[in-house]
Design an enzyme around this catalytic site. Structure first.
Site, PDB file in Angstrom:
ATOM      1  N   ASP A 116       2.573 -38.869  16.456  1.00  0.00           N
ATOM      2  CA  ASP A 116       1.716 -39.783  17.217  1.00  0.00           C
ATOM      3  C   ASP A 116       1.587 -41.168  16.593  1.00  0.00           C
ATOM      4  O   ASP A 116       0.663 -41.915  16.940  1.00  0.00           O
ATOM      5  CB  ASP A 116       0.325 -39.171  17.386  1.00  0.00           C
ATOM      6  CG  ASP A 116       0.311 -38.041  18.388  1.00  0.00           C
ATOM      7  OD1 ASP A 116       0.882 -38.220  19.484  1.00  0.00           O
ATOM      8  OD2 ASP A 116      -0.255 -36.977  18.083  1.00  0.00           O
ATOM      9  N   ASP A 173       4.238 -35.882  25.700  1.00  0.00           N
ATOM     10  CA  ASP A 173       3.496 -37.017  25.152  1.00  0.00           C
ATOM     11  C   ASP A 173       4.354 -37.873  24.226  1.00  0.00           C
ATOM     12  O   ASP A 173       4.133 -39.084  24.076  1.00  0.00           O
ATOM     13  CB  ASP A 173       2.279 -36.541  24.353  1.00  0.00           C
ATOM     14  CG  ASP A 173       1.502 -35.407  24.983  1.00  0.00           C
ATOM     15  OD1 ASP A 173       2.133 -34.526  25.596  1.00  0.00           O
ATOM     16  OD2 ASP A 173       0.268 -35.371  24.826  1.00  0.00           O
TER      17      ASP A 173
END
Length: 405
Positions: A116, A173
């Protein structure tokens, strides 16, 4: 006018009315965008006052603000939103607040335990460098962060590992973190980062998507052979359902990949994802999606049946931002369709139904997001990334307006 001509005219007017995503609704205007951004400037100051020192805002629930440490995946969104609003308003206090949080985040450039880093570092430091023009202050941070992200790539799976459990899980994602790698190649002149990005995007295109252009949330690979072991969900209603935010991550990600590479296959793919989302029979009339596109059809005995009507404004914010960018990549009716659909989403997000009144909602902008219903986590609460992409979409709308006038 004879009867045939009258029928023909009525048919044409009906067709035009049906095509427009703004039928029966006031058009979103530049004045509304400015009003929403001005509201955001004041509201984020409330959030700043409620944010714990040394922490980063995450959500608000039952009268209490919740923050995270810098290693949490959402840590970059609050400083990123501050920077967007500084860019809009020119208020130096917002830049000062952002820099305070950037100091907390800088150590994450060494973090090799998460995929991330695009969210954490590019949404924050990437915006800081772009807006301030201070390459010297942020170049090393961004390049070191990109190196850390690149360590999670496997030439066997041809993908970037998302989590450090299961075999080699990759979640949709992760498409959002590829922009960080693309930017690192431009910043450094090293094609290695962009090559990883392209390979990961191609692998995701091949293995994450169904024939209808909905996507799985998770694809788990064999790290030794690269073969797919299982396709499943972690935050959706069930493995074969279409978790809403996952569809938006993909839409945004492939739109970005076309912008960064110029490869039209990514734009073609993004258009098909958009068609799936916008034409889905369970898409609400106001285009603020349910948390899962299959949720409205869950049986009464489903363990998630009580959640069928929950909206996710983070999905809507992402979708609006992506569609506005897509509208600049195509021409004619399709460009107008994407733009007006995004305008309708922004119009609805900016109403009292979804936008919090000044001083409420813990200082967050939007209400009614969903983090993860299967984990009973952050259900029907504000979320920092919903606000980030909402502000981004408002700014993109303003830029589109000025570019076309």
């Amino acid at each position: 006018m004879n009867k045939v001509h009258l029928i023909t005219l009525c048919f044409l007017l009906t067709a035009i009315y049906a095509f427009s995503p703004l039928k029966g609704q006031e058009k979103f205007t530049l004045q509304q965008a400015d009003a929403s951004l001005q509201h955001a400037v004041q509201q984020i100051k409330v959030l700043a006052e409620r944010s714990a020192e040394g922490m980063l805002p995450k959500t608000y629930d039952k009268g209490k603000n919740f923050d995270s440490e810098s290693g949490w995946w959402t840590s970059g969104f609050y400083p990123g939103t501050l920077l967007y609003l500084y860019e809009y308003s020119g208020e130096e206090s917002l830049l000062h607040l952002a820099r305070e949080k950037l100091r907390l985040l800088e150590k994450e450039k060494y973090n090799t335990t998460t995929h991330d880093l695009g969210f954490m570092l590019y949404c924050s430091f990437g915006n800081a460098m772009r807006i301030t023009g201070d390459t010297a202050a942020y170049r090393e941070i961004l390049l070191k962060g990109a190196e850390s992200l690149a360590t999670r790539y496997s030439p066997i799976t041809k993908a970037i590992r998302s989590w450090d459990f299961d075999n080699f899980p990759v979640i949709i994602d992760n498409m959002m973190n590829l922009e960080f790698l693309n930017s690192a190649s431009r910043l450094s002149g090293d094609r290695h980062f962009a090559d990883i990005s392209v390979i990961h995007a191609n692998t995701t295109m091949l293995n994450h998507y169904r024939k209808d252009y909905s996507c799985y949330h998770v694809v788990d690979y064999d790290p030794k052979t690269g073969k797919v072991i299982k396709k499943k969900t972690n935050q959706g209603a069930f493995d074969e359902s279409a978790w809403a935010r996952g569809q938006a991550w993909g839409l945004y990600g492939y739109t970005m990949m076309y912008r960064d590479t110029g490869d039209r296959k990514y734009l073609t793919f993004a258009k098909k994802i958009a068609s799936y989302m916008l034409k889905h029979p369970n898409m609400p009339k106001d285009l603020i999606a349910y948390w899962d596109y299959d949720a409205p059809d869950l049986p009464d005995d489903s363990k998630y049946a009580q959640y069928v009507d929950y909206r996710d404004v983070s999905t809507a914010s992402l979708t609006a931002s992506a569609l506005l960018e897509m509208s600049t990549m195509v021409k004619g009716k399709l460009s107008r369709y994407y733009r007006e659909t995004a305008e309708r989403i922004l119009y609805n997000l900016s109403t009292d139904r979804y936008t919090a009144k000044q001083g409420t909602n813990g200082g967050f902008l939007l209400m009614h997001s969903v983090g993860s219903i299967p984990h009973n986590s952050e259900v029907d609460v504000p979320l920092s990334y919903a606000d980030y992409y909402y502000v981004e979409a408002l700014l993109r709308y303003k830029n589109y307006y000025h570019a076309s006038n």
